[in-house]
Design a protein around this motif. Structure first.
Motif, PDB file in Angstrom:
ATOM      1  N   ALA A 106      -9.389  18.547 -36.347  1.00  0.00           N
ATOM      2  CA  ALA A 106      -9.216  17.110 -36.618  1.00  0.00           C
ATOM      3  C   ALA A 106      -8.532  16.951 -37.961  1.00  0.00           C
ATOM      4  O   ALA A 106      -8.825  17.695 -38.895  1.00  0.00           O
ATOM      5  CB  ALA A 106     -10.588  16.431 -36.666  1.00  0.00           C
ATOM      6  N   GLU A 109      -9.182  12.984 -43.259  1.00  0.00           N
ATOM      7  CA  GLU A 109      -9.395  11.554 -43.356  1.00  0.00           C
ATOM      8  C   GLU A 109     -10.181  11.297 -44.629  1.00  0.00           C
ATOM      9  O   GLU A 109     -11.227  11.908 -44.829  1.00  0.00           O
ATOM     10  CB  GLU A 109     -10.252  11.176 -42.144  1.00  0.00           C
ATOM     11  CG  GLU A 109     -10.186   9.759 -41.735  1.00  0.00           C
ATOM     12  CD  GLU A 109     -11.282   9.476 -40.721  1.00  0.00           C
ATOM     13  OE1 GLU A 109     -11.585  10.320 -39.861  1.00  0.00           O
ATOM     14  OE2 GLU A 109     -11.854   8.395 -40.831  1.00  0.00           O
ATOM     15  N   ALA A 114     -10.583   4.544 -43.024  1.00  0.00           N
ATOM     16  CA  ALA A 114     -10.452   5.171 -41.705  1.00  0.00           C
ATOM     17  C   ALA A 114      -8.963   5.290 -41.399  1.00  0.00           C
ATOM     18  O   ALA A 114      -8.373   4.460 -40.723  1.00  0.00           O
ATOM     19  CB  ALA A 114     -11.166   4.335 -40.658  1.00  0.00           C
ATOM     20  N   TYR A 116      -6.034   8.030 -40.130  1.00  0.00           N
ATOM     21  CA  TYR A 116      -5.758   9.384 -39.637  1.00  0.00           C
ATOM     22  C   TYR A 116      -4.284   9.666 -39.854  1.00  0.00           C
ATOM     23  O   TYR A 116      -3.449   9.098 -39.160  1.00  0.00           O
ATOM     24  CB  TYR A 116      -6.056   9.475 -38.138  1.00  0.00           C
ATOM     25  CG  TYR A 116      -7.423   8.998 -37.773  1.00  0.00           C
ATOM     26  CD1 TYR A 116      -8.488   9.870 -37.719  1.00  0.00           C
ATOM     27  CD2 TYR A 116      -7.632   7.656 -37.487  1.00  0.00           C
ATOM     28  CE1 TYR A 116      -9.745   9.433 -37.385  1.00  0.00           C
ATOM     29  CE2 TYR A 116      -8.896   7.208 -37.152  1.00  0.00           C
ATOM     30  CZ  TYR A 116      -9.942   8.094 -37.102  1.00  0.00           C
ATOM     31  OH  TYR A 116     -11.175   7.643 -36.765  1.00  0.00           O
ATOM     32  N   ASN A 187     -16.431   9.007 -34.372  1.00  0.00           N
ATOM     33  CA  ASN A 187     -16.080   8.350 -33.110  1.00  0.00           C
ATOM     34  C   ASN A 187     -15.906   6.849 -33.302  1.00  0.00           C
ATOM     35  O   ASN A 187     -14.916   6.250 -32.869  1.00  0.00           O
ATOM     36  CB  ASN A 187     -17.183   8.643 -32.077  1.00  0.00           C
ATOM     37  CG  ASN A 187     -16.955   7.930 -30.758  1.00  0.00           C
ATOM     38  OD1 ASN A 187     -17.520   6.871 -30.521  1.00  0.00           O
ATOM     39  ND2 ASN A 187     -16.123   8.486 -29.913  1.00  0.00           N
ATOM     40  N   ARG A 189     -15.374   5.151 -36.106  1.00  0.00           N
ATOM     41  CA  ARG A 189     -14.222   4.871 -36.978  1.00  0.00           C
ATOM     42  C   ARG A 189     -12.931   4.875 -36.161  1.00  0.00           C
ATOM     43  O   ARG A 189     -12.055   4.037 -36.344  1.00  0.00           O
ATOM     44  CB  ARG A 189     -14.115   5.939 -38.092  1.00  0.00           C
ATOM     45  CG  ARG A 189     -15.081   5.726 -39.242  1.00  0.00           C
ATOM     46  CD  ARG A 189     -15.193   6.969 -40.096  1.00  0.00           C
ATOM     47  NE  ARG A 189     -14.050   7.208 -40.961  1.00  0.00           N
ATOM     48  CZ  ARG A 189     -14.090   7.184 -42.300  1.00  0.00           C
ATOM     49  NH1 ARG A 189     -15.204   6.905 -42.920  1.00  0.00           N
ATOM     50  NH2 ARG A 189     -13.015   7.434 -43.011  1.00  0.00           N
ATOM     51  N   GLU A 190     -12.837   5.836 -35.207  1.00  0.00           N
ATOM     52  CA  GLU A 190     -11.619   5.969 -34.401  1.00  0.00           C
ATOM     53  C   GLU A 190     -11.438   4.771 -33.461  1.00  0.00           C
ATOM     54  O   GLU A 190     -10.363   4.215 -33.334  1.00  0.00           O
ATOM     55  CB  GLU A 190     -11.758   7.271 -33.601  1.00  0.00           C
ATOM     56  CG  GLU A 190     -10.597   7.658 -32.742  1.00  0.00           C
ATOM     57  CD  GLU A 190     -10.848   9.042 -32.100  1.00  0.00           C
ATOM     58  OE1 GLU A 190     -10.708  10.047 -32.799  1.00  0.00           O
ATOM     59  OE2 GLU A 190     -11.193   9.104 -30.918  1.00  0.00           O
ATOM     60  N   HIS A 230      -4.068   7.851 -32.020  1.00  0.00           N
ATOM     61  CA  HIS A 230      -4.650   9.192 -31.993  1.00  0.00           C
ATOM     62  C   HIS A 230      -3.732  10.137 -32.741  1.00  0.00           C
ATOM     63  O   HIS A 230      -2.507  10.019 -32.660  1.00  0.00           O
ATOM     64  CB  HIS A 230      -4.897   9.667 -30.553  1.00  0.00           C
ATOM     65  CG  HIS A 230      -6.221  10.310 -30.386  1.00  0.00           C
ATOM     66  ND1 HIS A 230      -6.376  11.625 -30.093  1.00  0.00           N
ATOM     67  CD2 HIS A 230      -7.468   9.813 -30.521  1.00  0.00           C
ATOM     68  CE1 HIS A 230      -7.669  11.903 -30.031  1.00  0.00           C
ATOM     69  NE2 HIS A 230      -8.358  10.818 -30.287  1.00  0.00           N
ATOM     70  N   GLU A 231      -4.346  11.100 -33.457  1.00  0.00           N
ATOM     71  CA  GLU A 231      -3.549  11.828 -34.439  1.00  0.00           C
ATOM     72  C   GLU A 231      -2.400  12.666 -33.869  1.00  0.00           C
ATOM     73  O   GLU A 231      -1.375  12.822 -34.527  1.00  0.00           O
ATOM     74  CB  GLU A 231      -4.465  12.675 -35.319  1.00  0.00           C
ATOM     75  CG  GLU A 231      -5.287  13.684 -34.547  1.00  0.00           C
ATOM     76  CD  GLU A 231      -6.495  14.164 -35.370  1.00  0.00           C
ATOM     77  OE1 GLU A 231      -7.358  13.323 -35.690  1.00  0.00           O
ATOM     78  OE2 GLU A 231      -6.576  15.360 -35.662  1.00  0.00           O
TER      79      GLU A 231
END
Ligand code: NDP
Length: 399
Positions: A106, A109, A114, A116, A187, A189-190, A230-231
């Motif tokens: 991952a 961060e 938050a 990414y 999760n 935060r995403e 998504h990263e």
């Protein structure tokens, strides 16, 4: 063959350690180091007795000097970072100082925003290259296998990929009205962040969960899914030539979304510290403390996951579509490893990525995302270690 130092001992690490022990030809020694040493000792007690030697250690992975001392003492060939994204940079610093290869799942961060982005980790490119060591970023499922799938599709099926839709469906049911399948803080935060996707060379930002679609997932059926940032979109946008658009969708149940909205409306998902009776607390961290620990969901979770990528592009001048995906069964994962499929689908690729560096199949000094390496040996290992992939040349498309 070699030794890995695994940092962090949560849900994902348990699966990765289990799989490293199964793959004892490559991993003859593992040191598990984490904040709470008793968790490392419990995993050692569970898996000890096989061919792989296991030792444990206590570490605060925010402390670079302590990490350097640990790496110098243990002398691993590779450090596998399975702690939290906040620790990526301190662990990379320690790997640089000790000239040790690095793997994570991952991207970094900062704890107070938050956000990414790869920029912090990509800033290490030159220093890793000069030190002659490899950092493999994002060796989980998404990011991870989704990047390997993209490299494989480009290598074997397309001259040019123009569109990628990454679809992550978790149709598992754990019986709780609200719980997250991996670290609740990360999760939430995403999911509560703004969504975004890449189109024609720029980011298009959306409100959180603004874009919704229904998709008929192979072996699962119809599920609602939502566009998230998504990263891996950031690195794939650079590494897949000819790309016009990349989107990422994840499924959520109505119950999950209703609870999340309510928690958000009352301020429980905030990461801004508040003063509570003289004590500083972060509401989201407090929420994490009252939610079920994802590691306890294993025995309760039934159903399947389906994660994959739909590619559209050109081959020999003709339009082509290709779907690569993996289906995992929560109960089977639990029977095998004592963990549900979300930890399983991340822990297995974390072991395989580490194996790629350990065996020298992937060796490229610098800091690299997973799609920059030859996908073929990784795709082969996915089939061997519990994540077989399937392909379809005529999939339903997402509008
Ligand atoms: P957990 O919260 O279950 O585990 C995290 C572990 O890291 C815990 O053992 C924790 O210690 C340890 N840790 C936290 N802070 C420190 C510290 N300062 N020093 C040392 N150890 C520390 O998380 P998961 O296993 O669910 O997730 C692990 C990683 O995997 C996360 O970065 C997550 O974002 C990533 N992930 C990636 C996915 C992908 O597909 N790419 C999918 C799912 C997760 P303690 O036990 O004391 O709390």
């Amino acid at each position: 063959m070699g030794k890995v130092l695994i940092i962090g001992c949560g849900g994902v690490a348990r699966v990765a350690i289990f799989k490293c022990c199964q793959n004892s030809e490559v991993f003859d020694e593992i040191c598990i180091a984490s904040r709470t040493k008793s968790k490392c000792d419990a995993v050692k007690a569970w898996l000890d007795g096989g061919k792989t030697k296991i030792t444990t250690a206590q570490i605060d992975a925010n402390d670079v000097d302590a990490l350097i001392a640990l790496i110098n003492k243990e002398k691993p060939d590779v450090v596998l970072n399975l702690a939290l994204p906040y620790q990526d940079l301190s662990i990379m610093e320690a790997c640089l100082a000790t000239k040790t290869d690095y793997v994570d799942t991952a991207n970094y961060e900062p704890e107070d925003t938050a956000k990414y982005e790869y920029k912090w980790q990509w800033a290490y490119r030159e220093r890793f290259e000069k030190a002659g060591i490899t950092a493999l970023l994002g060796s989980g499922f998404d990011p991870g296998v989704t990047g390997v799938f993209s490299a494989y599709a480009l290598k074997h099926h397309f001259d040019e990929i123009n569109y990628i839709d990454i679809l992550d469906c978790n149709a598992g049911d754990h019986g709780y009205p609200f719980a997250t399948n991996f670290n609740p803080e990360i999760n939430i935060r995403e999911v509560t962040a703004n969504g975004s996707y890449w189109e024609n060379g720029e980011w298009i930002e959306t409100e959180p969960l603004e874009i919704e679609r229904t998709y008929n997932f192979p072996e699962i059926g119809e599920r609602k899914m939502y566009l998230l940032h998504h990263e891996e979109i950031e690195s794939l946008a650079l590494n897949i030539p000819g790309i016009k658009r990349i989107r990422f969708f994840m499924t959520f149940s109505e119950s999950y979304l209703n609870h999340l909205r309510c928690l958000q409306n009352v301020g429980m998902t905030s990461i801004k510290p508040i003063n509570y009776e003289g004590m500083e607390i972060v509401p989201l961290q407090f929420l994490k403390a009252v939610l079920p620990d994802p590691a306890t969901l294993g025995p309760r979770t039934k159903g399947k996951t389906n994660i994959g990528c739909i590619f559209r592009g050109k081959k020999d001048g003709k339009e082509k579509t290709y779907y690569l995906y993996n289906v995992c069964d929560h109960e089977k994962c639990y029977q095998e490893t004592g963990s549900q499929a979300v930890a399983y689908t991340t822990g297995v690729p974390a072991m395989i990525g580490t194996m790629m560096l350990m065996t020298g199949k992937w060796k490229k000094p610098g800091v690299h995302n997973i799609e920059e390496f030859d996908p073929d040996p990784f795709m082969e290992e996915l089939n061997k270690w519990g994540l077989p992939w399937k392909e379809s040349f005529n999939p339903e498309l997402v509008d």
